[in-house]
Design an enzyme around this catalytic site. Structure first.
Site, mmCIF file in Angstrom:
data_model
loop_
_atom_site.group_PDB
_atom_site.id
_atom_site.type_symbol
_atom_site.label_atom_id
_atom_site.label_comp_id
_atom_site.label_asym_id
_atom_site.label_seq_id
_atom_site.Cartn_x
_atom_site.Cartn_y
_atom_site.Cartn_z
ATOM 1 N N CYS A 173 -65.710 41.440 38.425
ATOM 2 C CA CYS A 173 -64.415 42.045 38.045
ATOM 3 C C CYS A 173 -64.242 42.178 36.543
ATOM 4 O O CYS A 173 -63.498 43.033 36.071
ATOM 5 C CB CYS A 173 -63.277 41.221 38.624
ATOM 6 N N HIS A 223 -57.213 44.243 35.259
ATOM 7 C CA HIS A 223 -58.117 44.479 36.387
ATOM 8 C C HIS A 223 -57.252 44.462 37.649
ATOM 9 O O HIS A 223 -56.412 43.582 37.825
ATOM 10 C CB HIS A 223 -59.182 43.385 36.440
ATOM 11 N N ASN A 261 -58.993 46.871 45.329
ATOM 12 C CA ASN A 261 -59.698 46.258 44.199
ATOM 13 C C ASN A 261 -61.096 46.878 44.128
ATOM 14 O O ASN A 261 -61.899 46.714 45.048
ATOM 15 C CB ASN A 261 -59.762 44.748 44.438
#
Ligand code: COA
Length: 355
Positions: free
Chosen positions: A119, A282, A312
């Protein structure tokens, strides 16, 4: 090195696959509901790439072509590629060289680096590119974050807590030197702590063979199988080829580390939270972004979220969000843009950019 030389983002682009998968669509495969997913994560839908036609590298190439065009350069002018992903086309080689080939980067001397910071891959990539540009080594760096999660998720009930969160997509930027007063990457902060490495991970296939570094909690030993280093029958039989996540630990750690690393970047540059024009976190989980926003006391218009549409997308989430924000006119010359990420590793980081 020129003292005042900084790194600017000269072009940005993103690509998301056409196929929209709603929360309701996922109920065909697993025991879940639109209400559960929205309440816990804020996600309404995600995109899935077209199997056998699209790959992590091909999606990255689509985003990269847009970024190159907006930067006003051709693929031949790229002198370094940085590719961030946790879902590569191949175990090896990495996606960097596949992207080079796909784009027709004719400069065979160009370097290609693959990074595996999940991430926080894009923020790590910005920092790496910044060092190369400031040192004068490269002039046109192509940084891509791309993920094709849909090929590696567990669509049974067992995998539901992880599977509903993730989606596919790609984002890219072209980084170049700038001497324009005040413009560019002001600072980057990078951190890691491997204590909880397996708590958000896909440990198989891998060289561990199930018997060290605390992995016994997540895998079965294959030590009696000669040559059983990569995919083994035990992994297949026991459904051990999917990612796992200890969701609450990830959540609790993320809501501390995000504000901490943003404050660190502000402190390093002598700036305040109120100086930030746009925070692009993020897109891990809308609830995490809301916690971060609240703890920094940022108004809604200063935080950009698009996880509702895309889920995501790990290394791709920040460049996709930055590209969408730029297209919407929310990123203007002179703005202070803050990027921040937290994820598997754990690794986390931030970047402050004067656009
Ligand atoms: N649909 C329906 N129920 C689900 C589900 C799903 N997709 N996934 C899990 N559940 C169930 C669990 O089985 C559990 O049931 P039980 O109470 O009968 O045992 C219940 O929901 C609660 O599970 P729990 O894991 O405690 O939920 P949670 O409140 O922690 O929420 C997450 C789970 C994953 C949404 C949450 O922990 C989270 O957002 N963590 C951070 C994840 C993240 O951001 N990851 C990316 C980092 S980069």
């Amino acid at each position: 090195m020129t003292e005042c030389m900084r790194t600017k983002i000269a072009g940005i682009g993103h690509y998301v696959p056409e196929k929209v998968v709603s929360n309701h669509d996922l109920t065909q495969y697993m025991d879940t509901s639109d209400e559960w997913i929205r309440e816990r994560t804020g996600i309404e839908s995600r995109r899935y790439a077209e199997k056998h036609r699209e790959t992590t590298a091909s999606m990255g190439a689509k985003a990269a072509r847009i970024a190159l065009e907006r930067a006003g350069i051709t693929a031949e002018e790229v002198d370094f590629i940085i590719f961030a992903t946790l879902s590569p086309d191949y175990y090896f080689p990495g996606c960097g060289v596949l992207l080079q080939r796909e784009l027709g980067v004719t400069n065979k001397e160009a370097g290609a680096l693959d990074i595996r910071n999940q991430c926080s891959g894009f923020v790590y990539g910005i920092s790496i590119a910044d060092q190369f540009i400031k040192s004068g080594m490269y002039k046109n760096i192509l940084l891509v974050g791309s993920e094709m999660h849909s090929m590696g998720l567990d669509f049974s009930d067992e995998g539901r807590a992880v599977t509903v969160i993730f989606g596919d997509g790609a984002g890219a930027v072209v980084l170049q030197p700038t001497e324009q007063e005040g413009q560019g990457v002001l600072t980057t902060c990078l951190h890691s702590d491997g204590t909880h490495a397996e708590e958000l991970a896909m440990i198989n296939p891998g060289s561990h063979s199930g018997y060290h570094l605390g992995t016994e909690k997540f895998g079965y030993p294959d030590v009696d199988v000669p040559g059983g280093t990569f995919v083994t029958q035990t992994m297949v039989d026991n459904n051990l080829l999917a990612p796992n996540m200890t969701g609450q630990l990830v959540f609790k750690t993320a809501v501390v580390k995000f504000p901490e690393v943003i404050q660190e970047a502000l402190h390093k540059t002598g700036l305040q939270v109120s100086d930030i024009d746009l925070l692009i976190p993020h897109q891990a989980n809308l609830r995490i972004s809301q916690f971060v926003q609240k703890s920094l006391r940022l108004p809604d218009e200063k935080v950009f979220n698009n996880i509702q549409k895309y889920g995501n997308t790990t290394a791709a989430s920040i460049p996709i969000a930055l590209s969408e924000a730029w297209e919407a006119g929310l990123v203007k010359e002179g703005n202070l843009i803050c990027l921040a990420a937290f994820g598997s590793g754990f690794t986390w980081g931030s970047a402050l950019i004067r656009w």
